[in-house]
Design an enzyme around this catalytic site. Structure first.
Site, PDB file in Angstrom:
ATOM      1  CE  LYS A   1      -1.712   2.952   2.629  1.00 19.80           C
ATOM      2  NZ  LYS A   1      -1.606   4.091   1.676  1.00 19.80           N
TER       3      LYS A   1
ATOM      4  CD  GLU B   1      12.861   3.024   8.935  1.00 21.29           C
ATOM      5  OE1 GLU B   1      12.867   4.002   9.738  1.00 21.29           O
ATOM      6  OE2 GLU B   1      12.876   3.144   7.709  1.00 21.29           O
TER       7      GLU B   1
ATOM      8  CB  CYS C   1      13.158   7.859   8.492  1.00 24.57           C
ATOM      9  SG  CYS C   1      13.874   6.519   7.570  1.00 24.57           S
TER      10      CYS C   1
ATOM     11  CD  GLU D   1      10.419  12.148  11.990  1.00 22.89           C
ATOM     12  OE1 GLU D   1      11.355  11.461  11.578  1.00 22.89           O
ATOM     13  OE2 GLU D   1       9.251  11.739  12.024  1.00 22.89           O
TER      14      GLU D   1
END
Ligand code: TXE
Length: 497
Positions: free
Chosen positions: A194, A270, A304, A401
């Site tokens: 997806k 992750e 990331c 973040e």
């Protein structure tokens, strides 16, 4: 320099009607609803994609299950590897088309799309192809009593886990999908991907190439749509054995919880973080600035593993921020299709709005915006690369973040203070130390709470080296031999003879 010319195949692909890829066929699905794909460099719509629903999820999961028990189970490990290698060849053969599509959808500068989305993806496939024939178990000496001379032996088998659901973010829509797909297929699993609703196009083209590479129908399937609409249907589907997810911590928590509740389904998560880069006092200012640019500003900071917290010795702070401001102001910001562009737009409007709100937060909290901190004029989702000098470790930008081109800087006095500030976060994906004192770096490395620590480098990944987070940054590892544990189940077999 000006923009490269779009290939005819790219224009033609964008004009097609897009939906899903199930059992070796591109389909539009049963839903009437579509969502738009926006070029972040212009803000204009470049394609539409049909939203998937329960029917497409079920069709894809059934196709993946049939292939898992059928064609893929009958494909030898060496041939599975050959399939991945042929797909790598086809990625490279169609490199420019894939790179252009990806840059149009994600705003990634074309050189990065060529190098990472296509070039690195081919390398990852070749790495995983080698593992397909090297997944082994162990044999054991059994200590059970032998009353009538009988003997025993035991061994383990690593068996593919089944149908894997791969949920992909927008920042590397080909490469991260290839990480999941390569690991799954090398292990003998099949996959339903997806993609992110912002970047669902290029992987549809990759699926067509997978068919050309001889990967049997049903082994790779793609269902498009919003995570909120189809995420939970994919995870709760009875054929889903495992979910592998890359994305934000918040969504990762929802996915992980749902997988657990839906029958202890296996997960690899992750997730993001608030990665630190620390420069020790022996580093000259020029080298510190080179390191900061590498660690924090590549691809608009939308990686990331990139660093967002920068720790600088107080004696160097002013000189570092002055030189970094100069280097950022010289950075070429512009069209992702211009080969000389160093920084493109943010990948989508929602993310752009989030970054603008982060600038505001920094201002409200009284942080000094040393450079940038604003949107650029004109169309598209462009912002200036930004330097924020924090007041303290408690500031929002030292903790949340941003996933954007914002470096937040704090000075430190000594090594103990530095280590404790680096570890004072619920996250632990990556960190870097920059120094010429290798023995000091090695001693400090063992005290850093992160899944990946670089010394004198940052953000570079290699398929041979495991990657994944500590603490709230994730569960499980990608690459190396570590992935095998996450895509196979261990079966023990004991024999009396
Ligand atoms: O990410 P999400 P989004 C960060 C970045 C960004 C923010 C939001 O800061 O601004 O996350 O971005 C699917 N069940 N990162 O919304 O939500 C979704 O459709 C199942 C960091 O794009 O994490 C997409 O395919 N799936 C990050 C994928 O999850 C769901 C990379 C990732 O989306 C779902 C990307 C649900 N309930 C964004 N909801 C990193 N650190 O790598 C959404 N999804």
């Amino acid at each position: 320099m000006s923009e490269i010319n779009l290939l005819e195949s790219v224009t033609a692909f964008l004009q097609r009607s897009h939906g899903h890829y199930i059992n070796g066929v591109s389909i539009l699905g049963q839903e009437n609803e579509t969502f738009s794909i926006i070029n972040p460099a212009s803000g204009e719509m470049i394609a539409t994609v049909n939203q998937g629903g329960e029917a497409e999820v079920d069709q894809a999961m059934q196709a993946a299950s049939a292939a898992f028990h059928g064609a893929w189970a009958q494909t030898s490990p060496i041939e599975r590897g050959n399939c991945l290698n042929r797909l790598a060849d086809l990625l490279l053969k169609n490199s420019e088309e894939l790179a252009q599509l990806e840059s149009l959808c994600s705003g990634k500068p074309i050189q990065l799309s060529r190098m990472l989305e296509v070039g690195a993806s081919a390398d990852y496939l070749r790495y995983f192809s080698g593992w397909s024939s090297k997944i082994t178990g162990e044999t054991f000496n059994v200590s059970l009593p032998s009353l009538k001379g009988e003997k025993y032996s035991a061994f383990t088998r690593r068996e593919p886990i089944g149908v894997v659901v791969g949920i992909i973010p927008w920042n590397f829509s080909i490469m991260i999908a290839i990480w999941k797909l390569g690991a799954a297929l090398a292990s003998g699993c099949t996959i339903v991907l997806k993609p992110s609703e912002y970047t669902p196009l290029t992987i549809l083209r990759v699926a067509e190439l997978a068919k050309e590479a001889g990967i049997p129908d049903g082994v790779i399937n793609i269902v498009n749509g919003s995570g909120a609409r189809i995420g939970s249907s994919l995870i709760s589907h009875p054929q889903c054995a495992k979910v592998t997810f890359t994305g934000s911590v918040a969504t990762g928590m929802i996915v992980g919880k749902s997988a657990l509740e839906q029958g202890l389904k296996r997960t690899t998560l992750e997730l993001g973080g608030k990665n630190a880069a620390a420069f020790l006092p022996d580093m000259p200012v020029e080298k510190i600035v080179d390191g900061i640019l590498e660690a924090g500003y590549v691809y608009q900071g939308q990686i990331c593993a990139a660093a967002e917290r920068f720790y600088i010795p107080s004696v160097h702070m002013d000189a570092v921020l002055t030189l970094l401001s100069e280097r950022l102001s010289a950075m070429k910001i512009g069209s992702p299709l211009d080969e000389s562009t160093e920084m493109g737009p943010l990948a989508n409007k929602a993310h752009y709005d989030k970054i603008l709100s982060m600038f505001e937060k920094a201002r409200k909290e009284g942080c000094e915006i040393v450079y940038g901190g604003y949107a650029l004029e004109g169309p598209g989702f462009f912002v200036a690369p930004t330097i924020v000098k924090a007041n303290s470790a408690e500031d929002t930008l030292m903790n949340e973040e941003t996933f954007g081109p914002i470096g937040t800087f704090l000075s430190y006095e000594d090594e103990e203070e530095l280590i404790s500030m680096m570890n004072a976060t619920p996250f632990g994906l990556s960190a870097s130390l920059w120094t010429n004192d290798m023995s000091k770096a090695m001693r400090m490395t063992s005290r850093i709470e992160a899944g990946f620590v670089w010394i004198n480098m940052h953000t570079f990944l290699d398929p041979a080296v495991p990657f994944g987070g500590w603490k709230s940054s994730g569960i499980g590892r990608e690459f190396g031999s570590a992935f095998i544990e996450h895509y196979t189940e261990l079966k023990s077999v004991m024999v009396r003879y």
